[in-house]
Design a protein around this motif. Structure first.
Motif, PDB file in Angstrom:
ATOM      1  N   LYS A 187     -13.003 -49.586  -4.098  1.00 38.17           N
ATOM      2  CA  LYS A 187     -12.654 -50.091  -5.423  1.00 38.17           C
ATOM      3  C   LYS A 187     -13.634 -49.567  -6.453  1.00 38.17           C
ATOM      4  O   LYS A 187     -14.846 -49.527  -6.204  1.00 38.17           O
ATOM      5  CB  LYS A 187     -12.698 -51.630  -5.441  1.00 38.17           C
ATOM      6  CG  LYS A 187     -11.694 -52.317  -4.523  1.00 38.17           C
ATOM      7  CD  LYS A 187     -10.301 -52.288  -5.100  1.00 38.17           C
ATOM      8  CE  LYS A 187      -9.340 -53.103  -4.256  1.00 38.17           C
ATOM      9  NZ  LYS A 187      -8.006 -53.189  -4.862  1.00 38.17           N
ATOM     10  N   ASP A 188     -13.107 -49.166  -7.606  1.00 37.73           N
ATOM     11  CA  ASP A 188     -13.957 -48.794  -8.725  1.00 37.73           C
ATOM     12  C   ASP A 188     -14.068 -50.014  -9.628  1.00 37.73           C
ATOM     13  O   ASP A 188     -13.224 -50.253 -10.487  1.00 37.73           O
ATOM     14  CB  ASP A 188     -13.356 -47.613  -9.481  1.00 37.73           C
ATOM     15  CG  ASP A 188     -14.240 -47.184 -10.657  1.00 37.73           C
ATOM     16  OD1 ASP A 188     -15.364 -47.713 -10.778  1.00 37.73           O
ATOM     17  OD2 ASP A 188     -13.793 -46.331 -11.447  1.00 37.73           O
ATOM     18  N   ALA A 189     -15.121 -50.793  -9.414  1.00 33.39           N
ATOM     19  CA  ALA A 189     -15.262 -52.059 -10.132  1.00 33.39           C
ATOM     20  C   ALA A 189     -15.872 -51.884 -11.518  1.00 33.39           C
ATOM     21  O   ALA A 189     -15.896 -52.833 -12.309  1.00 33.39           O
ATOM     22  CB  ALA A 189     -16.129 -53.017  -9.310  1.00 33.39           C
ATOM     23  N   GLY A 190     -16.402 -50.689 -11.806  1.00 30.19           N
ATOM     24  CA  GLY A 190     -17.054 -50.483 -13.089  1.00 30.19           C
ATOM     25  C   GLY A 190     -18.509 -50.889 -13.087  1.00 30.19           C
ATOM     26  O   GLY A 190     -19.154 -50.917 -14.139  1.00 30.19           O
ATOM     27  N   PHE A 191     -19.023 -51.233 -11.919  1.00 28.18           N
ATOM     28  CA  PHE A 191     -20.448 -51.564 -11.770  1.00 28.18           C
ATOM     29  C   PHE A 191     -20.867 -51.165 -10.354  1.00 28.18           C
ATOM     30  O   PHE A 191     -20.017 -50.960  -9.476  1.00 28.18           O
ATOM     31  CB  PHE A 191     -20.715 -53.050 -12.042  1.00 28.18           C
ATOM     32  CG  PHE A 191     -19.892 -54.002 -11.228  1.00 28.18           C
ATOM     33  CD1 PHE A 191     -20.243 -54.328  -9.921  1.00 28.18           C
ATOM     34  CD2 PHE A 191     -18.750 -54.601 -11.767  1.00 28.18           C
ATOM     35  CE1 PHE A 191     -19.490 -55.209  -9.164  1.00 28.18           C
ATOM     36  CE2 PHE A 191     -17.993 -55.485 -11.028  1.00 28.18           C
ATOM     37  CZ  PHE A 191     -18.360 -55.790  -9.723  1.00 28.18           C
ATOM     38  N   PRO A 192     -22.181 -51.057 -10.091  1.00 28.99           N
ATOM     39  CA  PRO A 192     -22.631 -50.588  -8.780  1.00 28.99           C
ATOM     40  C   PRO A 192     -22.237 -51.552  -7.665  1.00 28.99           C
ATOM     41  O   PRO A 192     -22.557 -52.743  -7.713  1.00 28.99           O
ATOM     42  CB  PRO A 192     -24.157 -50.521  -8.927  1.00 28.99           C
ATOM     43  CG  PRO A 192     -24.409 -50.440 -10.396  1.00 28.99           C
ATOM     44  CD  PRO A 192     -23.312 -51.228 -11.045  1.00 28.99           C
ATOM     45  N   ALA A 193     -21.523 -51.023  -6.674  1.00 30.81           N
ATOM     46  CA  ALA A 193     -21.124 -51.805  -5.506  1.00 30.81           C
ATOM     47  C   ALA A 193     -20.850 -50.837  -4.369  1.00 30.81           C
ATOM     48  O   ALA A 193     -20.099 -49.882  -4.535  1.00 30.81           O
ATOM     49  CB  ALA A 193     -19.888 -52.644  -5.811  1.00 30.81           C
ATOM     50  N   GLU A 194     -21.449 -51.092  -3.222  1.00 32.11           N
ATOM     51  CA  GLU A 194     -21.334 -50.185  -2.075  1.00 32.11           C
ATOM     52  C   GLU A 194     -20.300 -50.708  -1.084  1.00 32.11           C
ATOM     53  O   GLU A 194     -20.384 -51.850  -0.627  1.00 32.11           O
ATOM     54  CB  GLU A 194     -22.696 -50.058  -1.379  1.00 32.11           C
ATOM     55  CG  GLU A 194     -22.662 -49.216  -0.109  1.00 32.11           C
ATOM     56  CD  GLU A 194     -23.929 -49.347   0.713  1.00 32.11           C
ATOM     57  OE1 GLU A 194     -23.908 -48.912   1.887  1.00 32.11           O
ATOM     58  OE2 GLU A 194     -24.930 -49.891   0.199  1.00 32.11           O
ATOM     59  N   LYS A 195     -19.333 -49.866  -0.729  1.00 26.98           N
ATOM     60  CA  LYS A 195     -18.360 -50.237   0.291  1.00 26.98           C
ATOM     61  C   LYS A 195     -18.979 -50.071   1.672  1.00 26.98           C
ATOM     62  O   LYS A 195     -19.560 -49.034   1.996  1.00 26.98           O
ATOM     63  CB  LYS A 195     -17.099 -49.368   0.176  1.00 26.98           C
ATOM     64  CG  LYS A 195     -15.995 -49.739   1.156  1.00 26.98           C
ATOM     65  CD  LYS A 195     -14.759 -48.873   0.924  1.00 26.98           C
ATOM     66  CE  LYS A 195     -13.604 -49.304   1.817  1.00 26.98           C
ATOM     67  NZ  LYS A 195     -13.851 -49.047   3.240  1.00 26.98           N
TER      68      LYS A 195
END
Length: 320
Positions: A187-195
């Protein structure tokens, strides 16, 4: 058009419904529909507005078809809520009945309750509140009621849809937390998040785990997943009660194999197991995720929008 409403609703929602439809309002606040009531509603009304606990199984639709001579009068079941795992949508469609839900309306309030549970669990707020009320509080001390810091920790989100992302955004920007997530797709959440591709890896790395998957993911967080957590780990469930294997959760809490849990949902609601109620390291809320008037009004209006569309011969906007 005859509309059946299974529970009491906020006054503005009832007023709107009664203005446009011949409404049958069941005067119950919380008690779910019985199977006989569901069959009767399906065969005597054009649309049904129902909610959590009203279990429309395949058998219910089969009974309604038999009662209606092979045809069901109802054209729509409008669910008041985003989760619809209590409705067999495939069986409904096979019987000629559309099913809708209310996505989006519940996102912020559910994310807010997740943050409430994170803070309450990590800071032992429910336990402290009980202590203050009991009259047994002995006073402040350097080692009394020690919880754990939230700021700067790692958040693991199981399910990264609207609600999961809203929780992550609050934790990232509000508490400087690192965000990792487990989800079928990136997902491109618009903030840093690692899958993270492996659930057990996420459970092991996260300080705080929040479940935000849709209903139907039964026991996705099972015993081995819980066993992968840190001894200081905290788990919060705001999804559905059967998403976390309840007996396995009770076991790790009783053994203090994890630090705590915050729960807003339960496997057999409204029953909360005595074993959970006896524990101090779990925070228990009575399914408050969407319990604000603003949200319930949004949910009701969205459900009525779906009903209006079907009444007008249009495709409902929130078809499932």
């Amino acid at each position: 058009m005859k509309l059946f409403i299974s529970r009491l609703m906020p006054d503005p929602i009832l007023a709107r419904a009664q203005k446009d439809y011949a409404v049958t309002l069941r005067p119950e606040a919380v008690r779910p529909l019985s199977e006989d009531e569901m069959v009767d509603a399906l065969t005597t009304h054009d649309a049904l507005l129902v909610t959590l606990g009203d279990r429309f199984t395949a058998e219910v639709f089969q009974r309604a078809l038999a009662a209606g001579g092979g045809k069901i009068r109802a054209r729509l079941i409008a669910n008041f809520g985003v989760g619809f795992n209590h409705i067999d949508a495939d069986a409904a469609r096979a019987a000629g009945v559309e099913v809708t839900n209310t996505p989006g309306a519940v996102t912020d309030s559910t994310a807010d309750i997740a943050l409430t549970l994170i803070l309450m669990t990590c800071r032992r707020a429910a336990e402290g509140e009980r202590l203050a009320r009991s009259g047994q509080w002995q006073g402040w001390g350097p080692v009394e009621m020690l919880g754990q810091h939230v700021t700067g920790k790692t958040l693991g989100v199981v399910g990264f849809g609207r609600i999961g992302q809203a929780i992550a955004q609050r934790c990232l920007y509000g508490f400087g937390m690192d965000v990792i997530y487990y989800n079928r797709s990136a997902k491109d959440a618009g903030f840093p998040a690692e899958k993270v591709d492996d659930l057990h890896d996420l459970m092991a790395r996260a300080d705080i785990v929040v479940t935000a998957v849709p209903g139907g993911n039964t026991n996705i967080v099972d015993g081995p997943a819980l066993a992968a957590m840190k001894s200081t780990g905290v788990i919060v469930n705001i999804a559905r009660g059967d998403v976390v294997e309840q007996d396995a959760l009770i076991d790790v809490l009783q053994r203090a194999a994890i630090a705590g849990a915050g729960l807003d949902v339960y496997r057999d609601e409204p029953a909360v197991p005595a074993a959970l109620r006896a524990l101090d390291n779990v925070v228990l809320l009575p399914h408050l995720g969407t319990s604000t008037l603003e949200v319930r009004l949004n949910m009701g209006n969205m459900a009525l929008d779906n009903i209006d569309a079907v009444a007008a011969g249009q495709v409902p906007p929130n078809r499932v």
